[in-house]
Design a protein around this motif. Structure first.
Motif, PDB file in Angstrom:
ATOM      1  N   CYS A  67       0.857  -1.199   0.000  1.00 24.98           N
ATOM      2  CA  CYS A  67       0.000   0.000   0.000  1.00 24.98           C
ATOM      3  C   CYS A  67       0.881   1.232   0.000  1.00 24.98           C
ATOM      4  CB  CYS A  67      -0.917   0.014   1.214  1.00 24.98           C
ATOM      5  SG  CYS A  67      -2.086   1.396   1.156  1.00 24.98           S
ATOM      6  N   CYS A 120      -0.861   4.816   6.947  1.00 24.35           N
ATOM      7  CA  CYS A 120      -1.698   5.148   8.109  1.00 24.35           C
ATOM      8  C   CYS A 120      -0.976   4.613   9.349  1.00 24.35           C
ATOM      9  CB  CYS A 120      -3.070   4.490   7.989  1.00 24.35           C
ATOM     10  SG  CYS A 120      -3.922   4.900   6.453  1.00 24.35           S
ATOM     11  N   TYR A 144      -1.943   3.561  12.151  1.00 27.21           N
ATOM     12  CA  TYR A 144      -2.576   2.461  12.884  1.00 27.21           C
ATOM     13  C   TYR A 144      -2.654   1.184  12.051  1.00 27.21           C
ATOM     14  CZ  TYR A 144      -6.222   4.517  10.042  1.00 27.21           C
ATOM     15  OH  TYR A 144      -6.910   5.040   8.987  1.00 27.21           O
ATOM     16  N   CYS A 145      -2.078   1.188  10.852  1.00 25.79           N
ATOM     17  CA  CYS A 145      -2.297   0.077   9.920  1.00 25.79           C
ATOM     18  C   CYS A 145      -1.737  -1.250  10.443  1.00 25.79           C
ATOM     19  CB  CYS A 145      -1.651   0.384   8.570  1.00 25.79           C
ATOM     20  SG  CYS A 145      -2.005  -0.917   7.363  1.00 25.79           S
ATOM     21  N   PHE A 159      -2.294  -3.917   8.284  1.00 24.41           N
ATOM     22  CA  PHE A 159      -2.541  -4.681   7.064  1.00 24.41           C
ATOM     23  C   PHE A 159      -1.365  -4.649   6.088  1.00 24.41           C
ATOM     24  CE2 PHE A 159      -4.129  -4.909   2.695  1.00 24.41           C
ATOM     25  CZ  PHE A 159      -5.027  -5.964   2.728  1.00 24.41           C
ATOM     26  N   ARG A 160      -0.815  -3.470   5.836  1.00 23.97           N
ATOM     27  CA  ARG A 160       0.155  -3.331   4.744  1.00 23.97           C
ATOM     28  C   ARG A 160       1.496  -4.001   5.061  1.00 23.97           C
ATOM     29  NH1 ARG A 160       4.104   0.272   5.495  1.00 23.97           N
ATOM     30  NH2 ARG A 160       4.667   0.227   3.302  1.00 23.97           N
ATOM     31  N   GLY A 164      -4.550  -3.497  -0.450  1.00 26.92           N
ATOM     32  CA  GLY A 164      -3.751  -2.306  -0.287  1.00 26.92           C
ATOM     33  C   GLY A 164      -3.840  -1.502  -1.588  1.00 26.92           C
ATOM     34  N   GLU A 165      -3.420  -0.259  -1.534  1.00 30.07           N
ATOM     35  CA  GLU A 165      -3.659   0.641  -2.664  1.00 30.07           C
ATOM     36  C   GLU A 165      -2.382   0.941  -3.451  1.00 30.07           C
ATOM     37  OE1 GLU A 165      -5.820   4.136  -1.398  1.00 30.07           O
ATOM     38  OE2 GLU A 165      -6.850   2.972   0.154  1.00 30.07           O
ATOM     39  N   LYS A 193      -6.446   9.135   2.195  1.00 36.44           N
ATOM     40  CA  LYS A 193      -7.401   9.372   3.288  1.00 36.44           C
ATOM     41  C   LYS A 193      -7.844  10.836   3.325  1.00 36.44           C
ATOM     42  CE  LYS A 193      -7.449   5.122   4.588  1.00 36.44           C
ATOM     43  NZ  LYS A 193      -7.102   4.446   5.805  1.00 36.44           N
TER      44      LYS A 193
HETATM   45  S1  SF4 Z   1      -3.753  -0.686   3.905  1.00 33.41           S
HETATM   46 FE1  SF4 Z   1      -5.370   0.793   4.490  1.00 33.41          FE
HETATM   47  S2  SF4 Z   1      -4.906   1.318   6.640  1.00 33.41           S
HETATM   48 FE2  SF4 Z   1      -3.059   0.358   5.754  1.00 33.41          FE
HETATM   49  S3  SF4 Z   1      -1.784   2.034   5.029  1.00 33.41           S
HETATM   50 FE3  SF4 Z   1      -3.056   1.339   3.306  1.00 33.41          FE
HETATM   51  S4  SF4 Z   1      -4.884   2.661   3.343  1.00 33.41           S
HETATM   52 FE4  SF4 Z   1      -3.877   2.850   5.361  1.00 33.41          FE
END
Ligand code: SF4
Length: 343
Positions: free
Chosen positions: A20, A24, A26-27, A29-30, A63-64, A139
């Motif tokens: 991603c 963030c 608090y992530c 996930f990435r 993820g982006e 975001k």
């Molecule tokens: S996966 Fe979602 S929460 Fe994690 S950095 Fe990317 S946009 Fe933010």
């Protein structure tokens, strides 16, 4: 007298990539490193396994990749292919992969039963230096709002929601965020549910939990003060949004008593319950269906399976393929002795 139904979806999550470009704070996930996309064989294997377990919804969560990145096209093709393959395997996709261009969202709408993007919060302070979204361009509040409006214009049944406890002002920002969702829904009538997702401080990062599958799942926990904030937010959301918009709370982040309390205050959906793993909160265990069902029954509620698209949006399906599958799953749930009816 019929008992009030609390809905849930039998879902499995497919992740096109853990890469991603946002950061963030608090992530959980990435993953660091270069873009790595899931391969076609892995997608097929996951979908076959999900279908064998009677999964109805494929949650496509990714993820982006930056909209101007040279890799955007291959990432988007992968997302599209996961949806296409899910339909071929007889399951209904719900895609939530970050902000999309008009053309991307339009294309995905043809292979999805519904789509989603968390608004998270309308607080601009979260993007300031030191805030959790300072290094997360996607975001941007104006961009998230534009996405909700774009989904409305494209008539996509949409799920959005708030991420709580990330530094927002608990009264002002939460009310403002809910009022914005109510306003955009008044304009386009496309919001099918909102998720009220409490961020749990102390969650481990993905790197720390890479062997989470071998560990015992953690018991859901929420401090009294955070629980009270969630209850107040459920109350406020129920007051500000029409009854037709379901309020979802995640069943693996709180105890049974707190779930029941949320339901009594107006929450009517528990999201995906049949999932193998919650990709955002991998360490938190879901309650068993029987314990959940029993706890709800004591207060006069019953669980009812739903599709990823809520019933009032069935006619919004954008393709015959999706429409046909929606009809099949709906009938199947209605006729099944083991699955509860679609509310
Ligand atoms: S996966 Fe979602 S929460 Fe994690 S950095 Fe990317 S946009 Fe933010």
């Amino acid at each position: 007298m019929a008992r009030a139904v609390v809905s849930y979806s039998v879902a499995h999550t497919v992740v096109p990539t853990y890469f991603c470009f946002n950061r963030c704070t608090y992530c959980t996930f990435r993953q660091d490193g270069a873009l790595a996309l899931i391969g076609a064989d892995a997608v097929a294997a996951e979908l076959r396994a999900a279908r064998a377990q009677d999964v109805c919804e494929i949650l496509v969560l990714s993820g982006e990749v930056h909209p101007r990145s040279a890799q955007r096209e291959s990432w988007f093709k992968t997302v599209l292919n996961v949806c296409d393959q899910a339909l071929k395997h007889g399951m209904l996709p719900h895609t939530n992969v970050g902000p999309l261009s008009w053309a991307e969202m339009d294309q995905l709408a043809h292979v999805n039963a519904s789509m989603g993007l968390m608004l998270e919060s309308t607080s601009p302070a979260l993007q300031l230096k030191g805030g959790p979204h300072f290094r997360a361009p996607s975001k941007d509040v104006a961009l998230r709002k534009q996405q909700l409006e774009q989904a409305g214009k494209l008539r996509v049944p949409f799920t959005t929601g708030l991420l709580l406890n990330i530094g927002e002002h608990r009264e002002r920002d939460t009310r403002d965020s809910l009022q914005y969702i109510a306003q955009v829904h008044r304009e386009y009538s496309h919001i099918q549910e909102i998720i009220l997702q409490p961020f749990q401080p102390g969650q481990s990062s993905r790197a720390e939990t890479s062997s989470a599958d071998q560990r015992s799942p953690m018991t859901p926990r929420m401090s009294e003060i955070d629980a009270e904030y969630l209850f107040e937010t459920v109350r406020l959301a129920r007051a500000l949004l029409p009854e037709s918009v379901a309020i979802q709370v995640p069943a693996n982040l709180m105890d049974l008593g707190q779930i029941v309390q949320c339901v009594e205050l107006g929450a009517s959906d528990l999201g995906g319950l049949g999932i193998v793993r919650d990709e955002v909160n991998p360490l938190y265990a879901f309650p068993s269906m029987s314990s959940l069902s029993n706890a709800l029954a004591v207060r006069g509620f019953q669980l009812g399976m739903r599709l990823p698209v809520h019933k009032s949006f069935y006619s919004w399906c954008r393709s015959a393929r999706v429409s046909e599958l929606v009809r099949e799953w709906h009938e199947r749930i209605q006729q099944s002795a083991t699955l509860l009816h679609v509310p």
